[in-house]
Design a protein around this motif. Sequence first.
Motif, PDB file in Angstrom:
ATOM      1  N   ARG A  24      -6.624   0.837  13.152  1.00 50.00           N
ATOM      2  CA  ARG A  24      -6.492   1.371  11.791  1.00 50.00           C
ATOM      3  C   ARG A  24      -7.299   0.542  10.794  1.00 50.00           C
ATOM      4  O   ARG A  24      -7.080   0.629   9.581  1.00 50.00           O
ATOM      5  CB  ARG A  24      -5.020   1.352  11.369  1.00 50.00           C
ATOM      6  CG  ARG A  24      -4.205   2.338  12.142  1.00 50.00           C
ATOM      7  CD  ARG A  24      -4.468   3.729  11.591  1.00 50.00           C
ATOM      8  NE  ARG A  24      -3.847   4.742  12.404  1.00 50.00           N
ATOM      9  CZ  ARG A  24      -3.627   5.981  11.974  1.00 50.00           C
ATOM     10  NH1 ARG A  24      -3.941   6.336  10.740  1.00 50.00           N
ATOM     11  NH2 ARG A  24      -3.086   6.855  12.767  1.00 50.00           N
ATOM     12  N   ASP A 310       3.946   0.778  11.693  1.00 47.10           N
ATOM     13  CA  ASP A 310       4.113   1.868  10.718  1.00 47.10           C
ATOM     14  C   ASP A 310       4.223   1.315   9.300  1.00 47.10           C
ATOM     15  O   ASP A 310       3.620   1.842   8.358  1.00 47.10           O
ATOM     16  CB  ASP A 310       5.401   2.645  11.008  1.00 47.10           C
ATOM     17  CG  ASP A 310       5.144   3.825  11.914  1.00 47.10           C
ATOM     18  OD1 ASP A 310       3.993   3.978  12.362  1.00 47.10           O
ATOM     19  OD2 ASP A 310       6.098   4.582  12.176  1.00 47.10           O
ATOM     20  N   ALA A 311       5.015   0.246   9.151  1.00 46.58           N
ATOM     21  CA  ALA A 311       5.252  -0.330   7.823  1.00 46.58           C
ATOM     22  C   ALA A 311       3.958  -0.915   7.246  1.00 46.58           C
ATOM     23  O   ALA A 311       3.643  -0.718   6.069  1.00 46.58           O
ATOM     24  CB  ALA A 311       6.329  -1.410   7.917  1.00 46.58           C
ATOM     25  N   ARG A 313       0.877  -0.145   8.086  1.00 45.03           N
ATOM     26  CA  ARG A 313      -0.055   0.959   7.813  1.00 45.03           C
ATOM     27  C   ARG A 313       0.266   1.592   6.471  1.00 45.03           C
ATOM     28  O   ARG A 313      -0.624   1.876   5.667  1.00 45.03           O
ATOM     29  CB  ARG A 313       0.117   2.015   8.901  1.00 45.03           C
ATOM     30  CG  ARG A 313      -1.107   2.164   9.739  1.00 45.03           C
ATOM     31  CD  ARG A 313      -0.858   3.064  10.888  1.00 45.03           C
ATOM     32  NE  ARG A 313      -0.300   4.353  10.488  1.00 45.03           N
ATOM     33  CZ  ARG A 313       0.210   5.236  11.342  1.00 45.03           C
ATOM     34  NH1 ARG A 313       0.231   4.965  12.629  1.00 45.03           N
ATOM     35  NH2 ARG A 313       0.682   6.369  10.929  1.00 45.03           N
ATOM     36  N   ASP A 314       1.551   1.813   6.239  1.00 43.19           N
ATOM     37  CA  ASP A 314       1.984   2.433   4.994  1.00 43.19           C
ATOM     38  C   ASP A 314       1.600   1.547   3.798  1.00 43.19           C
ATOM     39  O   ASP A 314       1.212   2.029   2.739  1.00 43.19           O
ATOM     40  CB  ASP A 314       3.510   2.628   5.045  1.00 43.19           C
ATOM     41  CG  ASP A 314       3.950   3.833   4.248  1.00 43.19           C
ATOM     42  OD1 ASP A 314       3.114   4.727   4.014  1.00 43.19           O
ATOM     43  OD2 ASP A 314       5.138   3.876   3.854  1.00 43.19           O
ATOM     44  N   GLU A 317      -2.479   1.630   3.760  1.00 37.93           N
ATOM     45  CA  GLU A 317      -3.090   2.945   3.541  1.00 37.93           C
ATOM     46  C   GLU A 317      -2.546   3.647   2.299  1.00 37.93           C
ATOM     47  O   GLU A 317      -3.255   4.411   1.654  1.00 37.93           O
ATOM     48  CB  GLU A 317      -2.916   3.824   4.793  1.00 37.93           C
ATOM     49  CG  GLU A 317      -3.732   3.272   5.961  1.00 37.93           C
ATOM     50  CD  GLU A 317      -3.467   3.986   7.297  1.00 37.93           C
ATOM     51  OE1 GLU A 317      -2.737   4.991   7.329  1.00 37.93           O
ATOM     52  OE2 GLU A 317      -4.011   3.512   8.314  1.00 37.93           O
ATOM     53  N   ASN A 318      -1.274   3.389   1.950  1.00 38.94           N
ATOM     54  CA  ASN A 318      -0.662   4.109   0.820  1.00 38.94           C
ATOM     55  C   ASN A 318      -0.130   3.191  -0.260  1.00 38.94           C
ATOM     56  O   ASN A 318       0.483   3.668  -1.223  1.00 38.94           O
ATOM     57  CB  ASN A 318       0.499   4.989   1.323  1.00 38.94           C
ATOM     58  CG  ASN A 318       0.057   5.893   2.461  1.00 38.94           C
ATOM     59  OD1 ASN A 318      -1.014   6.490   2.392  1.00 38.94           O
ATOM     60  ND2 ASN A 318       0.833   5.963   3.517  1.00 38.94           N
ATOM     61  N   SER A 320       2.436   1.438  -0.121  1.00 34.58           N
ATOM     62  CA  SER A 320       3.900   1.543  -0.197  1.00 34.58           C
ATOM     63  C   SER A 320       4.587   0.372   0.516  1.00 34.58           C
ATOM     64  O   SER A 320       4.176  -0.036   1.610  1.00 34.58           O
ATOM     65  CB  SER A 320       4.336   2.857   0.455  1.00 34.58           C
ATOM     66  OG  SER A 320       5.718   2.824   0.699  1.00 34.58           O
ATOM     67  N   GLU A 321       5.653  -0.125  -0.095  1.00 37.67           N
ATOM     68  CA  GLU A 321       6.410  -1.211   0.537  1.00 37.67           C
ATOM     69  C   GLU A 321       7.724  -0.701   1.146  1.00 37.67           C
ATOM     70  O   GLU A 321       8.558  -1.501   1.584  1.00 37.67           O
ATOM     71  CB  GLU A 321       6.688  -2.325  -0.481  1.00 37.67           C
ATOM     72  CG  GLU A 321       5.403  -2.928  -1.008  1.00 37.67           C
ATOM     73  CD  GLU A 321       5.543  -4.329  -1.593  1.00 37.67           C
ATOM     74  OE1 GLU A 321       6.638  -4.916  -1.466  1.00 37.67           O
ATOM     75  OE2 GLU A 321       4.555  -4.807  -2.152  1.00 37.67           O
ATOM     76  N   GLY A 323       8.340   0.929   3.965  1.00 38.92           N
ATOM     77  CA  GLY A 323       8.472   0.620   5.391  1.00 38.92           C
ATOM     78  C   GLY A 323       8.770  -0.850   5.611  1.00 38.92           C
ATOM     79  O   GLY A 323       9.589  -1.214   6.466  1.00 38.92           O
TER      80      GLY A 323
END
Length: 389
Positions: A24, A310-311, A313-314, A317-318, A320-321, A323
């Motif tokens: 990723r 997943d966390a 990546r989030d 990529e986004n 976001s905390e 995850g």
Amino acid sequence: MKTQVAIIGGGPSGLLLAQLLHRRGIESVVLERKTKDYVLGRIRAGVLEEGLVALMEEAGCADRLHAEGFTHEGTLISYGDEMFRVDFTAHTGKPVVVYGQTELTRDLYDAREKAGGHIVFNVADVRINDADTNAPFVTYVVDGAAQRLDCDFIAGCDGFHGVSRQAIPLDMRREYEKVYPFGWLGILSETPPVNHELIYANSPRGFALCSMRNERLSRYYIQCSLSDKPDDWTDAAFWQELKRRIPAAQADQLVTGPSIEKSIAPLRSFVTEPMRWGRLFLCGDAAHIVPPTGAKGLNTAASDVHYLYDALRDFYENGSEVGIDAYSEKALARVWKAERFSWWFSSLMHRYPDQSAFDLKIQVADLEFLRSNKAAQKAMAENYVGLPY
Ligand code: APR
Ligand code: PHB
């Protein structure tokens, strides 16, 4: 040196995380205390749940596993003169894949090397700094020189004896432990497996397990005393004892030969909570240990890696905390179910030194219920093939 994710430990957890992140575009550096040969010299269980197989596929490392791994659709359980099969695919629609952890780790090393991944071997004195800030860093020593690795996050994948867990302050950390009063003596031998599926045996002389690595390489275990040493057991004594613990039909067919490895492992259940402190995340054996009955160690490490991957990546990529904040709770919810299963399966199959006549009757009742009850078999099969992530 600077990276996005500093990964402490180059065992299966650390390598799998590094390889997934790499796919990723997220950079990492793996710090490993030993050498690659040392890591690949360790012999561990080799039963992979579907979730781990999917992660290996996502990591681009599943070709050899698919070519050389064995799909097992069930397992055999024996006690006294009884033997029955729990059919995984009939109950869950899923099999497991038998593929040695050493081979899986080798595939991950190959992939990291091909991708030019950064792994530092022979690191000493690894220390985690400022994990409760947004600018953590790891210090360590290689070839006598002090080094510093700045990063966004630290993944503590350094196994049960690592340093990561200790970096979480004691007043925030809670540890849960159960030590079992016996060990497993295991041997690897270049002989064909006695059966095409695993046999878990509860015998009056103690537990035994017939497992395998491939058609020419078998892995067998017998429950032993914690005071035993591998050298106390000649190969002949091992084979004789194994034959006494498995059903007569299998004992008669067992092909014996010289052992090429012999070792004793103690059995332990252990969980540390929480699995996250600030920007430090624990994965795998660094946070929890299971007894080997049911082969959940590597698979539980894999589910941690899944949640952390997943966390992260989030986050990258986004932005976001969410995850990251949920990591510890999500990972632990699954960990405790694997702990329960491994504890239950261990309790069902072993002889305990202080087991009373009542305890033995309860164990047989539990085995007979499992043998005769479809719902009990389904519950076991669901746990064995792996609960959903
Ligand atoms: N610094 C750097 N590396 C370390 C340190 C340290 N202070 N302490 C330990 N390590 C390394 C070990 O040498 C080992 O290679 O961390 C790695 C941890 O690997 P494992 O113990 O294999 O743990 P993990 O990667 O979580 O694997 C999951 O599943 O089947 C079970 O126990 C089995 O190893 C298996 C585990
Ligand atoms: C192994 O093959 O080493 C093995 C298999 C199943 C277990 C434990 C170990 O439950």
